[in-house]
Design a protein around this motif. Structure first.
Motif, mmCIF file in Angstrom:
data_model
loop_
_atom_site.group_PDB
_atom_site.id
_atom_site.type_symbol
_atom_site.label_atom_id
_atom_site.label_comp_id
_atom_site.label_asym_id
_atom_site.label_seq_id
_atom_site.Cartn_x
_atom_site.Cartn_y
_atom_site.Cartn_z
ATOM 1 N N UNK A 207 0.795 -1.186 0.041
ATOM 2 C CA UNK A 207 0.050 -0.097 -0.194
ATOM 3 C C UNK A 207 0.860 1.379 -0.184
ATOM 4 N N UNK B 138 0.652 4.024 -2.695
ATOM 5 C CA UNK B 138 0.435 5.383 -2.430
ATOM 6 C C UNK B 138 1.426 6.331 -3.039
ATOM 7 N N UNK C 204 0.745 6.687 -6.787
ATOM 8 C CA UNK C 204 -0.454 7.775 -7.184
ATOM 9 C C UNK C 204 -0.425 9.029 -6.135
ATOM 10 N N UNK D 130 0.021 9.967 -3.447
ATOM 11 C CA UNK D 130 -0.537 10.327 -2.078
ATOM 12 C C UNK D 130 0.744 10.655 -1.025
ATOM 13 N N UNK D 131 1.692 10.013 -1.344
ATOM 14 C CA UNK D 131 2.900 10.028 -0.241
ATOM 15 C C UNK D 131 3.982 10.815 -1.061
ATOM 16 N N UNK E 14 -8.776 2.567 -4.589
ATOM 17 C CA UNK E 14 -7.758 2.391 -3.061
ATOM 18 C C UNK E 14 -8.663 1.338 -2.510
#
Lengths: 257, 321
Positions: free
Chosen positions: B45, B49, B52, B54-55, B83
């Protein structure tokens, strides 16, 4: 570029629609209905002079308590609702800059905040005029500007709390009761950390002609209306910039990580 | 897209305070389906992330078609992400949710409506498209999640545990959809901790454990890397004892056991052969059969599945750390 602007405008519109269809509308509506009922009762039972209305309804009841709560209801939820629902992931994986999401969410709460904040104040003014409409003639126009300037300041502050803290609602409520209600009423310069001080300064300046004055000028020491207006604008802009910068580094982690 | 790799992960590490979520990961993913495998907590994950946006990587860089995904909104436009979290605007009907997500990707109202309806149809949800999300089953919600990732027609699809909660016929449908998307030139990254799911739709896998990529490549190439991993082969044949004698002479064979002997009656025997260095064994065995005229009825590796490889690698990784 067009794609991103289109996505951003849609974010604002769809978030605004969701705000106006949320449970918050009922909470804010209920709060306003109760307050308007209370003001109407007072007006009918004991009459309402401009001085009494200005000090007790505008400054204390609405300005100190109801208005910040209304702004909290909408301002604190714009981002926090998505985060609590777990749907923020769908926003930050879209072609939207994080600062754009932050700013868009702020703009999306303005219609609801204006409707309930400024509209709510108009409702209270009408309730106050129930006993003698002539007595409070033009009262809404006289004081509305103070709340028009205070609204973005409160919203930007609560919006920042929502971006910066996971339990933002708790922090916002604590802020309202501790900083606005408590510190905002202590004698001396410390009260200047509260937004309410600047709203009140504008109200007192606008109400001077009809006898709306702070109980003690020495203790309250209001600012000039113009300066208070600029401070409120500065608070709004400052927290918006700070929040945009903060949220630009926001990372969507697992809950609890 | 100018020959740039769809996904490029360069020396990426991610820390959560003192905890390492991902450690020095290097990957370049080409179009097609890549299965991301690993147990819970392996770092799948976190990697998704990072891919994508996100992090933000603590070290290194993740690029999508050459653009750093953390900073570039245009890179994120080329990604569709489903997700793992089961979160929606619960009051919205599925189709409205997918249309909303398409519009948030920058599509016009008309485009969004058309493409959302197509995406909902592709995941087999047309019949339930107007059902509010809160009234949808887990499987339906999962399909809507995939539909919103597809709706803006991105070249890269990142699907985090997409088959969780889907019934067996539904799985077959979705696996078929993934293959069709692959055939259409898309890059799919599908994470799972259920090995059979991945094995059913791709040969290309990335195995992760403890925040590291243990190995990546095809199942076969991974097998090739594992010459020191003993392989067990089941052989069904006549003249079993004789074949067993020949097999133990081979250097790649560690041992042979005769599970069922029926030579005496002229029937078949079942041999279980433990092999060290499968590649050499697979080259030598057909020659032996032809030279000595054995009649082999069945020949199957018993532990060549991803599960066996995975167990082996995980065990290896633990012993190395």
């Amino acid at each position: 570029m067009m794609v991103f602007i289109r996505a951003w405008i849609f974010l604002i519109l769809y978030s605004a629609r969701r705000q106006l269809r949320s449970r918050k509308v009922f909470i804010a509506g209920g709060l306003l209905a109760l307050t308007a009922g209370l003001v109407a009762l007072m007006a009918l039972r004991r009459g309402m002079t401009p001085e009494f209305f200005g000090e007790w309804v505008v400054v204390r009841l609405f300005g100190l308590f109801i208005f910040p709560l209304l702004m909290l209801i909408f301002g604190a939820g714009a981002l926090a609702d998505d985060r609590d629902e777990g749907t923020l992931v769908y926003l930050i994986t879209r072609p939207l800059a994080r600062w754009g999401i932050y700013l868009g969410k702020f703009l999306s709460v303005l219609p609801a905040a204006a409707l309930f904040g400024i509209g709510g104040f108009w409702l209270l003014c009408q309730a106050g005029r129930l006993s003698d409409p002539e007595e409070l003639q033009g009262i809404f126009e006289r004081f509305a500007a103070a709340f028009l300037f205070a609204a973005p300041a409160y919203l930007a502050l609560f919006h920042f709390f929502a971006a910066a803290f996971r339990h933002s609602m708790l922090i916002s409520v604590t802020y309202v009761f501790f900083v606005e209600v408590f510190i905002g009423n202590v004698p001396g310069i410390l009260k200047r950390v509260s937004i309410h001080f600047y709203t009140s300064s504008m109200v007192y300046e606008a109400g001077e002609a009809i006898g709306v004055q702070p109980p003690s000028r020495i203790i309250f020491q209001p600012l000039e209306g113009d300066l208070a207006r600029w401070v409120l604008l500065g608070i709004a802009l400052g927290f918006l910039l700070l929040g945009s910068w903060w949220f630009n580094g926001y990372e969507e982690r697992e809950r609890g990580v | 897209m100018n020959g740039l790799p769809p996904i490029s992960v360069r020396s990426v590490s991610k820390w959560y305070g003192q905890v390492i979520g991902l450690c020095e990961v290097d990957l370049e993913l080409a179009p097609g389906i890549t299965g991301l495998l690993g147990p819970n907590g392996a770092g799948k994950s976190t990697l998704l992330k990072l891919i994508t946006g996100q992090l933000r990587p603590s070290l290194g860089e993740v690029r999508v078609f050459g653009k750093p995904v953390w900073r570039s909104a245009s890179a994120r436009r080329r990604i569709g992400f489903a997700p793992e979290v089961d979160s929606f605007h619960e009051e919205m009907p599925g189709l409205t949710f997918v249309t909303t997500m398409a519009r948030l990707s920058g599509l016009t109202r008309r485009q969004a409506r058309r493409q959302a309806a197509e995406a909902v149809a592709r995941v087999g949800m047309s019949a339930h498209a107007h059902k509010p999300m809160r009234a949808c089953s887990k499987g339906m919600r999962q399909r809507i999640k995939i539909a919103q990732a597809l709706a803006h027609d991105p070249p890269v699809l990142i699907l985090d545990e997409p088959l969780a909660g889907i019934d067996p016929p539904g799985r077959l449908e979705l696996l078929d959809l993934f293959r069709r998307l692959r055939d259409g030139g898309k890059t799919l990254v599908i994470s799972s901790h259920i090995l059979e799911e991945i094995e059913a739709c791709t040969e290309q896998i990335v195995l992760m454990a403890q925040g590291r990529v243990l190995v990546s490549g095809t199942v076969r190439s991974i097998r090739d890397l594992m010459d020191d991993h003993p392989l067990t082969v089941r052989i069904l044949c006549a003249r079993g004892r004789e074949l067993a004698r020949e097999l133990v002479q081979l250097p790649a064979v560690l041992g042979v056991s005769l599970a069922r002997g029926a030579d005496e009656n002229g029937g078949e025997s079942e041999l279980t052969v433990k092999v060290h260095g499968p590649e050499a064994f697979f080259r030598r065995f057909p020659r032996l059969v032809l030279e000595k005229g054995f009649e082999v009825k069945a020949f199957e590796p018993l532990d060549a599945s991803i599960a066996a490889i995975f167990d082996y690698l995980i065990t290896g990784s633990r012993s190395r750390t």
